[in-house]
Design a protein around this motif. Structure first.
Motif, PDB file in Angstrom:
ATOM      1  N   ARG A 163       0.700  -1.244   0.404  1.00  0.00           N
ATOM      2  CA  ARG A 163      -0.019  -0.088  -0.049  1.00  0.00           C
ATOM      3  C   ARG A 163       0.860   1.462   0.083  1.00  0.00           C
ATOM      4  O   ARG A 163       1.760   1.905  -0.808  1.00  0.00           O
ATOM      5  N   ARG A 221      -7.415 -13.155   6.177  1.00  0.00           N
ATOM      6  CA  ARG A 221      -7.116 -11.780   6.879  1.00  0.00           C
ATOM      7  C   ARG A 221      -6.354 -11.766   7.472  1.00  0.00           C
ATOM      8  O   ARG A 221      -5.549 -12.340   8.825  1.00  0.00           O
ATOM      9  N   ASP A 250      -2.328  -3.232   9.993  1.00  0.00           N
ATOM     10  CA  ASP A 250      -3.803  -2.361   9.620  1.00  0.00           C
ATOM     11  C   ASP A 250      -3.690  -3.418   8.863  1.00  0.00           C
ATOM     12  O   ASP A 250      -3.807  -4.330   7.980  1.00  0.00           O
ATOM     13  N   PRO A 251      -5.493  -3.604   8.831  1.00  0.00           N
ATOM     14  CA  PRO A 251      -6.249  -4.939   7.904  1.00  0.00           C
ATOM     15  C   PRO A 251      -6.008  -4.747   7.006  1.00  0.00           C
ATOM     16  O   PRO A 251      -6.824  -6.075   6.222  1.00  0.00           O
ATOM     17  N   ASP A 252      -6.080  -3.732   6.390  1.00  0.00           N
ATOM     18  CA  ASP A 252      -6.029  -3.764   4.890  1.00  0.00           C
ATOM     19  C   ASP A 252      -4.596  -3.749   4.007  1.00  0.00           C
ATOM     20  O   ASP A 252      -4.484  -3.671   2.817  1.00  0.00           O
ATOM     21  N   SER A 253      -4.024  -3.629   4.586  1.00  0.00           N
ATOM     22  CA  SER A 253      -2.294  -4.554   4.291  1.00  0.00           C
ATOM     23  C   SER A 253      -2.762  -5.233   3.170  1.00  0.00           C
ATOM     24  O   SER A 253      -1.742  -5.104   2.582  1.00  0.00           O
ATOM     25  N   PRO A 292      -5.315  -7.451   1.225  1.00  0.00           N
ATOM     26  CA  PRO A 292      -6.585  -7.773   0.684  1.00  0.00           C
ATOM     27  C   PRO A 292      -6.906  -9.216   1.103  1.00  0.00           C
ATOM     28  O   PRO A 292      -6.282 -10.521   0.664  1.00  0.00           O
TER      29      PRO A 292
END
Length: 537
Positions: free
Chosen positions: A33, A334, A339-342, A344
């Motif tokens: 990201r 997951r 970061d949980p969005d690091s 998908p």
């Protein structure tokens, strides 16, 4: 013109090989990201090079808390460790080695009776590359490096749900299943220890992802490897690795080695560490899925098996048993840390399949999945093109403001773009943090970027960055023209691009030629605009 085009095509092929290795690389996955490349490189040297080694952890002589701490430390810094006191009976390992050696000593024609139906199964025999017959039904040749000869090995993959055609004998099946059962027990113990060492609550939650360990819902597998003896070295060089550099796809890998050396692990400081075999210990490493699962905390390290130079070692075969573990196929991985969005979310069964499409499932002549989309590169079936650009001198600025951009902000349509610039500055790239980065020209280097098609093709993993060419404010630069040569490459016009990584539905399939034509019409607004007959993207 052809003098420019030909090296551009060859450079594009090299760039694709580089992108292919990056797609499968473990270390880069933690930085998908907003992390800058400079930040990533600065953090690769977690341990001083002179103290780097693969740690050994005794799982029987220490408290569970100490083992958990040591395990997480090793898998964070090196990505590998030796486990002793692990509970896998040595006689179980020895029996599996004996059955494996007996199978590989059989004639090739007999081994081929158990070959993999690679379109339907992950189990079965994969012959060495020199045994390839060209039969479309035979398993593909496996190799991990597209710039090197195929790996010097043969393989038999088995699991707890293999059908009867895979098993060479009842004794082979019993020895394999005994080792698989012991490896599953060790895996569950390791993931519970890792959960505790990472401070997860509850600490054994990772084990919940293996509820189907002994069922068809989990396709963890045991790989039996035979590296045949090699010919003597006559000119001082070694031709090819026994197994090219790669990362593993799954969660945890357990490696049982014979006495032959050769396995090497790439450290975070880019130094190769020898993984020295020793009776009674198991080499443990983590794979790409575990790196995703821990938000990049644990390290999926690249590794390889070198061909020896010592004449005695080259004259001997090398055997190893490798148990690749992964979560149940339907389990969605997951990030549990950071970061949980690091990363998908990805369904376990999809990630190894996508990775296999880029490494193991190659055609028999060794072409990788990406390169297959460019078979028409030198023909009319592929309309990649070279653009020659001239930005004329600009009027002298009298009020201190520049009159517009030389080229407005945009992304490229295709797969890879190669930019050859003159000495004039102006090109800027929009970073993921919203800051413009200057692409400074320098003789002898080529600017490489990817386009929208490659972003779709990698399921969004690779980034098609917006960029522009600014008009200069300096009077001297404004009085000079600017030139650049840009080679836009894309797949063959009839090739359909689908995501190879992540969620296969993240981008709908699109035919290359239609995509390029539509994007061209959107940009230049030809005639009445976009052709209404073109399918939506």
């Amino acid at each position: 013109m052809l003098a420019i085009l030909y090296p551009s095509i060859k450079l594009t092929e090299k760039a694709f090989r580089l992108f292919l290795s990056l797609v499968n690389s473990g270390p880069a996955q933690a930085d998908t990201r907003n992390t800058r490349l400079t930040h990533r490189l600065a953090n690769r040297s977690v341990m001083p090079a002179e103290t780097e080694e693969i740690p050994e952890i005794d799982m029987s002589q220490q408290s569970e808390a100490v083992v958990a701490e040591q395990l997480v430390s090793a898998l964070t810094t090196v990505g590998f460790c030796y486990a002793v006191g692990h509970g896998v009976p040595q006689e179980t390992v020895a029996s599996a080695f004996a059955e494996s050696a007996g199978f590989f000593e059989r004639p090739l024609s007999e081994k081929l009776r158990h070959r993999r139906d690679w379109r339907k199964s992950t189990c079965g025999y994969i012959p060495p590359h020199w045994a390839s017959t060209g039969d479309p039904d035979e398993p593909p040749v496996e190799r991990f490096s597209l710039d090197a000869p195929p790996d010097e090995k043969e393989v038999l993959d088995v699991c707890h749900t293999c059908d009867d055609t895979v098993w060479p004998s009842k004794s082979f099946r019993k020895a394999s299943l005994d080792l698989i059962s012991a490896a599953q027990d060790l895996t569950l113990r390791l993931v519970r220890l890792i959960g505790r060492g990472l401070g997860l609550s509850p600490p054994d939650q990772l084990a919940d992802a293996f509820a189907g360990f002994a069922t068809p819902g989990n396709t963890s597998e045991l790989r039996m490897l035979h590296y045949p003896p090699l010919p003597p070295v006559t000119d001082g060089t070694v031709c090819g690795d026994r197994c090219g550099e790669h990362t593993d796809y799954g969660i945890i890998t357990l490696v049982f080695c014979d006495s032959q050396p050769g396995l090497q692990v790439l450290s975070r400081s880019a130094r190769y560490l020898d993984a020295n075999p020793r009776p009674g210990r198991v080499l443990v490493n983590i794979g790409d899925l575990m790196q995703r699962w821990t938000g990049g905390r644990l390290h999926s390290a690249r590794h390889r098996v070198l061909a020896p130079t010592d004449p005695k070692l080259r004259s001997q075969p090398r055997y190893s048993l490798v148990y690749f573990t992964q979560c149940d196929d339907e389990y969605i991985v997951r990030p549990l840390l950071g970061d949980p969005d690091s990363f998908p979310p990805v369904k376990t069964g999809h990630r190894p399949a996508a990775a296999a499409a880029l490494t193991r499932a190659e055609t028999n002549d060794g072409n990788a999945a990406l390169a297959d989309a460019f078979v028409g590169f030198p023909t009319p079936a592929n309309t990649s093109q070279l653009r020659m650009l001239h930005y004329p001198p600009l009027s002298t600025d009298t009020n201190g403001s520049a009159s517009g951009d030389r080229c407005g902000e945009h992304t490229d349509y295709g797969c890879i773009t190669l930019v050859f610039c003159d000495s004039q500055p102006g090109l800027q790239v929009l970073s993921r943090t919203g800051r413009y980065l200057d692409a400074n020209p320098r003789p002898g280097r080529v600017l490489v970027n990817i386009g929208d098609l490659m972003q779709r093709w990698t399921g969004g993993r690779l980034h098609s960055a917006r960029h522009r060419v600014l008009a200069p404010t300096d009077p001297k630069l404004r009085s000079q023209p600017r030139y650049s040569l840009v080679y836009f490459t894309h797949c063959d016009d009839d090739f359909t691009v689908r995501p190879l990584l992540g969620d296969p539905d993240s981008f709908p399939p699109v035919k290359t030629g239609e995509h390029m034509r539509r994007r061209f019409e959107e940009t230049f607004q030809l005639g009445q605009g976009i052709d209404p007959q073109l399918p939506p993207l």
